[in-house]
Motif scaffolding. Structure first.
Motif, PDB file in Angstrom:
ATOM      1  N   ARG A 122     -39.393  69.734 -37.276  1.00  0.00           N
ATOM      2  CA  ARG A 122     -40.112  70.778 -36.553  1.00  0.00           C
ATOM      3  C   ARG A 122     -41.585  70.428 -36.542  1.00  0.00           C
ATOM      4  O   ARG A 122     -42.072  69.677 -37.384  1.00  0.00           O
ATOM      5  CB  ARG A 122     -39.936  72.147 -37.233  1.00  0.00           C
ATOM      6  N   HIS A 123     -42.279  70.986 -35.576  1.00  0.00           N
ATOM      7  CA  HIS A 123     -43.729  70.860 -35.631  1.00  0.00           C
ATOM      8  C   HIS A 123     -44.240  71.638 -36.841  1.00  0.00           C
ATOM      9  O   HIS A 123     -43.628  72.622 -37.267  1.00  0.00           O
ATOM     10  CB  HIS A 123     -44.363  71.380 -34.342  1.00  0.00           C
ATOM     11  N   GLY A 124     -45.378  71.184 -37.385  1.00  0.00           N
ATOM     12  CA  GLY A 124     -45.804  71.687 -38.681  1.00  0.00           C
ATOM     13  C   GLY A 124     -47.135  72.400 -38.731  1.00  0.00           C
ATOM     14  O   GLY A 124     -47.662  72.607 -39.819  1.00  0.00           O
ATOM     15  N   TRP A 125     -47.702  72.792 -37.570  1.00  0.00           N
ATOM     16  CA  TRP A 125     -48.906  73.614 -37.646  1.00  0.00           C
ATOM     17  C   TRP A 125     -48.559  75.003 -38.192  1.00  0.00           C
ATOM     18  O   TRP A 125     -49.339  75.597 -38.918  1.00  0.00           O
ATOM     19  CB  TRP A 125     -49.548  73.752 -36.261  1.00  0.00           C
ATOM     20  N   ALA A 126     -47.381  75.485 -37.840  1.00  0.00           N
ATOM     21  CA  ALA A 126     -46.911  76.785 -38.317  1.00  0.00           C
ATOM     22  C   ALA A 126     -45.640  76.603 -39.134  1.00  0.00           C
ATOM     23  O   ALA A 126     -44.741  75.848 -38.753  1.00  0.00           O
ATOM     24  CB  ALA A 126     -46.637  77.725 -37.139  1.00  0.00           C
ATOM     25  N   LEU A 127     -45.568  77.290 -40.259  1.00  0.00           N
ATOM     26  CA  LEU A 127     -44.423  77.226 -41.156  1.00  0.00           C
ATOM     27  C   LEU A 127     -43.963  78.636 -41.489  1.00  0.00           C
ATOM     28  O   LEU A 127     -44.730  79.595 -41.372  1.00  0.00           O
ATOM     29  CB  LEU A 127     -44.790  76.514 -42.466  1.00  0.00           C
ATOM     30  N   THR A 128     -42.714  78.754 -41.930  1.00  0.00           N
ATOM     31  CA  THR A 128     -42.321  80.012 -42.546  1.00  0.00           C
ATOM     32  C   THR A 128     -42.887  80.030 -43.966  1.00  0.00           C
ATOM     33  O   THR A 128     -43.188  78.985 -44.546  1.00  0.00           O
ATOM     34  CB  THR A 128     -40.795  80.156 -42.613  1.00  0.00           C
ATOM     35  N   VAL A 129     -43.018  81.205 -44.519  1.00  0.00           N
ATOM     36  CA  VAL A 129     -43.546  81.312 -45.876  1.00  0.00           C
ATOM     37  C   VAL A 129     -42.598  80.643 -46.862  1.00  0.00           C
ATOM     38  O   VAL A 129     -43.040  80.052 -47.857  1.00  0.00           O
ATOM     39  CB  VAL A 129     -43.783  82.791 -46.239  1.00  0.00           C
ATOM     40  N   ARG A 170     -42.517  93.099 -50.385  1.00  0.00           N
ATOM     41  CA  ARG A 170     -43.666  92.841 -51.252  1.00  0.00           C
ATOM     42  C   ARG A 170     -43.671  91.388 -51.707  1.00  0.00           C
ATOM     43  O   ARG A 170     -44.715  90.730 -51.744  1.00  0.00           O
ATOM     44  CB  ARG A 170     -43.628  93.764 -52.464  1.00  0.00           C
ATOM     45  N   GLN A 171     -42.508  90.872 -52.020  1.00  0.00           N
ATOM     46  CA  GLN A 171     -42.378  89.492 -52.472  1.00  0.00           C
ATOM     47  C   GLN A 171     -42.860  88.514 -51.399  1.00  0.00           C
ATOM     48  O   GLN A 171     -43.564  87.540 -51.688  1.00  0.00           O
ATOM     49  CB  GLN A 171     -40.907  89.236 -52.817  1.00  0.00           C
ATOM     50  N   TRP A 172     -42.496  88.781 -50.148  1.00  0.00           N
ATOM     51  CA  TRP A 172     -42.906  87.899 -49.049  1.00  0.00           C
ATOM     52  C   TRP A 172     -44.419  87.972 -48.850  1.00  0.00           C
ATOM     53  O   TRP A 172     -45.090  86.942 -48.706  1.00  0.00           O
ATOM     54  CB  TRP A 172     -42.181  88.305 -47.767  1.00  0.00           C
ATOM     55  N   VAL A 173     -44.967  89.181 -48.813  1.00  0.00           N
ATOM     56  CA  VAL A 173     -46.408  89.342 -48.595  1.00  0.00           C
ATOM     57  C   VAL A 173     -47.190  88.698 -49.738  1.00  0.00           C
ATOM     58  O   VAL A 173     -48.198  88.014 -49.524  1.00  0.00           O
ATOM     59  CB  VAL A 173     -46.764  90.833 -48.455  1.00  0.00           C
ATOM     60  N   VAL A 222     -53.209  76.306 -42.273  1.00  0.00           N
ATOM     61  CA  VAL A 222     -51.806  76.462 -41.924  1.00  0.00           C
ATOM     62  C   VAL A 222     -51.579  77.852 -41.344  1.00  0.00           C
ATOM     63  O   VAL A 222     -52.262  78.818 -41.718  1.00  0.00           O
ATOM     64  CB  VAL A 222     -50.909  76.246 -43.154  1.00  0.00           C
ATOM     65  N   LEU A 223     -50.650  77.958 -40.408  1.00  0.00           N
ATOM     66  CA  LEU A 223     -50.201  79.240 -39.870  1.00  0.00           C
ATOM     67  C   LEU A 223     -48.877  79.599 -40.543  1.00  0.00           C
ATOM     68  O   LEU A 223     -47.966  78.764 -40.604  1.00  0.00           O
ATOM     69  CB  LEU A 223     -50.003  79.155 -38.356  1.00  0.00           C
ATOM     70  N   LEU A 224     -48.753  80.817 -41.035  1.00  0.00           N
ATOM     71  CA  LEU A 224     -47.553  81.255 -41.743  1.00  0.00           C
ATOM     72  C   LEU A 224     -46.978  82.490 -41.074  1.00  0.00           C
ATOM     73  O   LEU A 224     -47.724  83.391 -40.679  1.00  0.00           O
ATOM     74  CB  LEU A 224     -47.875  81.550 -43.208  1.00  0.00           C
ATOM     75  N   THR A 225     -45.658  82.570 -40.996  1.00  0.00           N
ATOM     76  CA  THR A 225     -44.991  83.668 -40.302  1.00  0.00           C
ATOM     77  C   THR A 225     -43.609  83.874 -40.913  1.00  0.00           C
ATOM     78  O   THR A 225     -43.111  82.985 -41.622  1.00  0.00           O
ATOM     79  CB  THR A 225     -44.891  83.351 -38.792  1.00  0.00           C
ATOM     80  N   PRO A 226     -42.958  85.023 -40.679  1.00  0.00           N
ATOM     81  CA  PRO A 226     -41.676  85.282 -41.345  1.00  0.00           C
ATOM     82  C   PRO A 226     -40.521  84.388 -40.914  1.00  0.00           C
ATOM     83  O   PRO A 226     -39.676  84.046 -41.729  1.00  0.00           O
ATOM     84  CB  PRO A 226     -41.380  86.746 -40.995  1.00  0.00           C
ATOM     85  N   GLY A 227     -40.422  84.035 -39.619  1.00  0.00           N
ATOM     86  CA  GLY A 227     -39.247  83.306 -39.158  1.00  0.00           C
ATOM     87  C   GLY A 227     -39.570  82.325 -38.061  1.00  0.00           C
ATOM     88  O   GLY A 227     -40.719  82.177 -37.626  1.00  0.00           O
ATOM     89  N   HIS A 228     -38.549  81.634 -37.584  1.00  0.00           N
ATOM     90  CA  HIS A 228     -38.735  80.633 -36.542  1.00  0.00           C
ATOM     91  C   HIS A 228     -38.700  81.243 -35.144  1.00  0.00           C
ATOM     92  O   HIS A 228     -39.415  80.792 -34.254  1.00  0.00           O
ATOM     93  CB  HIS A 228     -37.648  79.559 -36.635  1.00  0.00           C
ATOM     94  N   GLY A 229     -37.831  82.233 -34.918  1.00  0.00           N
ATOM     95  CA  GLY A 229     -37.649  82.789 -33.588  1.00  0.00           C
ATOM     96  C   GLY A 229     -38.566  83.965 -33.306  1.00  0.00           C
ATOM     97  O   GLY A 229     -39.401  84.356 -34.123  1.00  0.00           O
ATOM     98  N   GLY A 230     -38.386  84.556 -32.130  1.00  0.00           N
ATOM     99  CA  GLY A 230     -39.184  85.712 -31.758  1.00  0.00           C
ATOM    100  C   GLY A 230     -40.532  85.333 -31.174  1.00  0.00           C
ATOM    101  O   GLY A 230     -40.937  84.161 -31.166  1.00  0.00           O
ATOM    102  N   GLY A 231     -41.253  86.345 -30.711  1.00  0.00           N
ATOM    103  CA  GLY A 231     -42.535  86.113 -30.056  1.00  0.00           C
ATOM    104  C   GLY A 231     -43.627  85.617 -30.967  1.00  0.00           C
ATOM    105  O   GLY A 231     -44.625  85.050 -30.492  1.00  0.00           O
ATOM    106  N   GLY A 232     -43.495  85.827 -32.287  1.00  0.00           N
ATOM    107  CA  GLY A 232     -44.512  85.379 -33.219  1.00  0.00           C
ATOM    108  C   GLY A 232     -43.979  84.447 -34.272  1.00  0.00           C
ATOM    109  O   GLY A 232     -44.585  84.309 -35.342  1.00  0.00           O
TER     110      GLY A 232
END
Length: 774
Positions: free
Chosen positions: A690-697, A722-725, A608-618
């Motif tokens: 949404r597509h599900g290869w990448a999700l928010t944490v 710290r909680q997110w990481v 799985v790919l995990l990232t902070p949010g839906h928008g933005g370049g990453g």
């Protein structure tokens, strides 16, 4: 920039020439709702959600930061004095005014002028009468007509009728700012709609506008995790929104029942910061809360106190017939008698029991069931002695003597509540466990000794348990037929869900709440588990079982504020840097599609790919687009999806189910879930997927993957904590890759930003109602 940094939603933002009318993107149905609470712009630093633009964002300008600077028309000292005076007036209203009646769920008059009515049944009458299809269609047409007259999209009609009933058209015509109660609508949109209906009469000082904004500010705070707000934060938000008399607006909202006031004593660091040490009386603060959240927290506290006050531990009834013949001193100082006397008593008890059984056999079939098993201390101690670890033994002992027990620990520590569940079942108790996700359910059921039982493990998801789809079922009184319930992933319970759970437990039921306090909190408002840990009203067992391996070592370091390299001889942990978000996306997708499957033998389907949010370049959009282009390219002919696509299905805030697209047709999108079940999503609902290869944490909480790739974009600094990481790094079981372009922002967040604070009332309520025994 990420959505959190933009401060305004991407699709629902408006250009100046629209006059502030509600945009077409603010659809009638809430947009893609995620496990993070259904909103996209708010990152971990402002709440539990990654906000969806379709459902509206937390207003950064009208947020809930404390007013520590000078406000309009005066300096900081004048403002503090004004807030204090307002707090006293609001408290007076709460004690003796009409607002006192707002403590009941039905106290608000939905027809009162100057504000939106609370949500009512679909018929809009509150009587529960059935609305025919024709009546609903007529209500939708009338509501769409009013919305169109004010420049709002007709698509909002469905949401308006759901909120206000079949009288939605009249409600919106009489109070245009009631549109703020609909998902995705912001103050500037409501102002434009009001101007479209009322013309020049729609001014910033309209009392209907002011009262609607009070409710909106509290709802936005709830999206960020607060179950209440300090009164000064509300007045500051109103002033930023141009309300000329914020104090009057708050008072009117309290009188109208839109907000409930509470006075709370400050203790500890909060009291010290308020200068309470030099005062004769402890300092206080006045909080405002939405009625539904205030009642939920009150109900939750009452339920906890009820379980503890009605709990009766079992007794060792057969201790008296010991073979030693020694006498035992009773509570009044007399001897309990010899072994022979004890045996005679036991024999008499047995005769009475036989007689009782004979009477029961003659009774009709509707006789009350026998009392549940109540093992005594000796039985519990034997179970603790047989526990597989010292931490498991401590948990068994705590559950033996207490109705409410907290258990903290990481993923490996789940073996301890599993041991408790097996022990309780062996003692004859009706014991079950509840997890947050189906993945967690299956993983917990596989733990020894549950896996060694011949019958299926007594574990279900919390949703299944409460809905009756799985679990022990309900007793005739409607309560869950349980003697002991172990709730895993307890930090994910918001106050409303936790209150619902407590209302389902019978008096004296043992409740064990287990979870990792370092992980992200609930998508909904409150910090139930953390507040209980702080309140110290019950035993808390901290596991000594660490999460093993390089990933466990890395996550443990993050938990204490340190981001240090770890030895990973088998490539269990890989840290990569990128110069910007575009490179981070490229490297992450390369790991997903090639490097991890080739080097480690973990197929892409298990990464799985995990990232902070839906928008933005990453964000998830960029990552999912790149992953689809590599793994399953296609035109997206079924509502943007193709057969074989991975999908994230979020039916409710805080809950995300992963699925695969099988096919699509006029009936909708056909999905298949990991357990083999299938569901068809109607075309109108497919936009929520949404597509599900990448999700928010936040979407990933409650589950793990063999491989996880955490992407930290260059614009994500404000979203990191710290909680997110801690939560993100712990999603990988066998392998973790971290691709970050945030530079020093990542270790800085781990060291300096534990978690975003939340304003709640649970600790104060418990302090008033529960004895501090521990």
């Amino acid at each position: 920039m990420t959505d959190a940094e933009n401060g305004a939603p991407e699709e629902s933002s408006m250009s100046p020439d629209t006059g502030g009318a509600v945009p077409a993107q603010a659809s009638a149905e809430r947009g893609p709702v995620d496990a993070d609470g259904g909103v996209e712009a708010a990152g971990p630093e402002t709440g539990p959600t990654d906000e969806d633009p379709e459902s509206g964002s937390a207003d950064a300008d009208a947020g809930a930061s404390a007013p520590d600077t000078a406000g309009p028309g005066g300096d900081a000292a004048d403002r503090a004095a004004a807030v204090a005076a307002l707090a006293e007036r609001v408290r007076s209203v709460g004690r003796s005014g009409p607002g006192a009646a707002a403590s009941s769920a039905d106290s608000t008059d939905p027809s009162s002028e100057g504000g939106a009515a609370p949500a009512t049944p679909a018929d809009g009458t509150g009587t529960g009468r059935v609305v025919t299809d024709e009546q609903r269609a007529q209500a939708l047409r009338a509501t769409a007509e009013v919305l169109g007259a004010g420049g709002a999209p007709a698509e909002l009609a469905t949401a308006a009728v759901s909120v206000f009933g079949d009288g939605a058209a009249e409600q919106l015509r009489e109070d245009p700012w009631a549109v703020l109660s609909l998902p995705g609508v912001r103050p500037e949109h409501a102002d434009g709609f009001a101007r479209g209906l009322l013309g020049p009469a729609a001014g910033p000082g309209d009392p209907r506008r002011a009262q609607a904004l009070v409710g909106w500010l509290l709802e936005q705070a709830a999206l960020r995790g607060h179950s209440a707000l300090e009164i000064g934060e509300v007045t500051a938000g109103l002033e930023r929104l141009g309300v000329p008399d914020s104090a009057a607006a708050v008072q009117a909202a309290v009188l109208d029942g839109r907000a409930m006031p509470f006075q709370e004593e400050l203790t500890g660091a909060e009291a010290h910061a308020a200068g309470g040490e030099d005062e004769d009386e402890p300092p206080t603060r006045t909080l405002l809360a939405l009625e539904r959240l205030a009642l939920a927290e009150e109900s939750l506290a009452d339920g906890l106190v009820r379980l503890m006050s009605t709990f009766v531990p079992g007794e060792d009834h057969e201790e008296a017939d010991g073979a030693t013949g020694e006498t035992e001193e009773t509570g009044d100082g007399t001897d309990s008698g010899s072994a022979e006397e004890a045996g005679a008593v036991a024999e008499a008890d047995g005769a009475e029991a036989d007689a009782a059984e004979a009477d029961a056999a003659e009774a009709d079939t509707d006789a009350a069931p026998q009392a549940p098993a109540a093992p005594g201390p000796a039985a519990w101690e034997a179970a603790a002695a047989a526990a597989p670890s010292s931490s498991a033994a401590a948990l068994v002992r705590a559950a033996a003597g207490s109705a409410l027990v907290l258990h903290t620990g990481g993923e490996a520590a789940r073996a301890e509540p599993a041991a408790l569940l097996a022990s309780a079942t062996g003692l004859g108790l009706r014991a079950w466990a509840a997890t947050w996700t189906d993945h967690g359910r299956d993983a917990f059921a596989a733990l020894a000794p549950l896996a060694d039982t011949p019958a299926p493990a007594p574990v279900a998801t919390l949703a299944e348990l409460l809905a009756g789809a799985a679990g022990p079922g309900r007793s005739p009184d409607g309560m869950l037929a349980l003697d002991l319930l172990v709730v895993l992933d307890a930090p994910l319970l918001d106050v409303e869900l936790a209150a619902t759970l407590l209302e389902s437990l019978a008096d004296g039921t043992r409740l064990v709440l287990s979870g990792d306090p370092g992980q992200l909190w609930s998508a909904g408002p409150g910090r139930f588990f953390a507040d209980l840990l702080t309140a110290k009203v019950c035993p808390a067992v901290a596991s000594r079982t660490p999460d093993f391996g390089p990933i466990g070592e890395l996550v443990s370091g993050v938990g204490i504020g340190e981001l240090q390299p770890v030895e990973a001889p088998d490539k269990e942990v890989v840290i990569l840097t990128a110069k910007d978000s575009a490179e981070a996306v490229h490297r992450a997708v390369q790991l997903l599609t090639d490097s991890i499957p080739r080097a480690l033998g973990i197929p892409s389907e298990q990464v799985v790919l995990l990232t902070p949010g839906h928008g933005g370049g990453g964000g998830t959009r960029a990552l999912n687009a790149a992953a689809k282009a590599r793994l399953n390219p296609g035109p997206g002919r079924f509502a943007g999806f193709d057969p074989g696509d991975r999908v994230a299905d979020s039916p409710a805030p805080g809950h995300t189910r992963l699925a695969r697209v099988v096919d699509g047709d006029a009936a909708g999108l056909h999905l298949e879930y990991p357990d083999g079940s299938r569901r068809t999503v109607a075309p109108a609902e497919a936009q929520k997927l949404r597509h599900g290869w990448a999700l928010t944490v936040h979407q990933a909480v409650g589950r793990h993957w063999p491989g996880a790739v955490v992407v930290v974009p260059d614009d994500a600094a404000a979203a990191l904590s710290r909680q997110w990481v801690y939560t993100a790094f712990g999603r990988g079981e066998r392998h973790l890759s971290v691709v970050h372009a945030a530079g020093p922002a990542l270790p800085q967040a781990v060291a300096e930003r534990p978690a975003a604070p939340r304003t709640t009332r649970l600790r104060a309520i418990l302090a008033e109602n529960a004895a501090q025994e521990y």
